[in-house]
Motif scaffolding. Sequence first.
Motif: not given
Length: 171
Positions: A101-116
Motif C-alpha cells: 500500500r501507498g504505492s498507487r497500486i489501487a489507482s493503477a488497477l482502477l485506471e486499467r479497468v477504466e481503459d479496458t
Amino acid sequence: MPDLLIAQRHSAHLDRVVEALRQVHESDGYPMVWPDDPVAWLTPAGWIGAWVALADGVVVGHVMLVAADGVEHIEELAAAARTSVTGLAGVSRLFVTPKARGSRIASALLERVEDTPTRRGRRLVLDVVDDCGPAVRLYERLGWVRVASGPAAWTGPDGVRPRTAAYLCPR
C-alpha cells in the motif's frame, strides 16, 4: 516498490491471488466473511474480466469487472448515469496487499479497468462499505461521484447490515 506490472488475470494466478486476499482479510477484514471457496468468490457469475498487479512476480493487488446488477444501489446508479443497468459495469474485488500500500497500486488497477476494451462503453460503478476509510477516500480523490448510500442488502459477521456507498466513475 519494485517495477509494477498490471496484467490480465489467468487461472495460473489464482493461488497467488487467494494468498494476497488472505493477507488483506487478516489485516483489514476484507472480505468481511472469508469465503468457503475463495477461488469461486474471485470468479463470480457475471464476471467480465480481472487483472492483477505484480511486483517482481508477486501478486500485490487485484481488481475485476462484473455485470453491474449485483452492485448495491444499482437503480440509483443507473438513473444518475442516465442509462439502464445493462449500460453499467461494476468494479469489484479490488484489493492491495498491506505491504504494497501507498504505492498507487489501487489507482493503477482502477485506471486499467477504466481503459479496458471489455468495458465495451459501459459506465463504471462500484459499491463500498461506507466507513470513511481508505477505499472511500481513494474513490473520492480520483473523482468518483457518490450517488447513493444506505444499508447493504447483506449482513456482516455480526448480523448487522453495514452502510454502503455507491459511486459512479467520472469518465
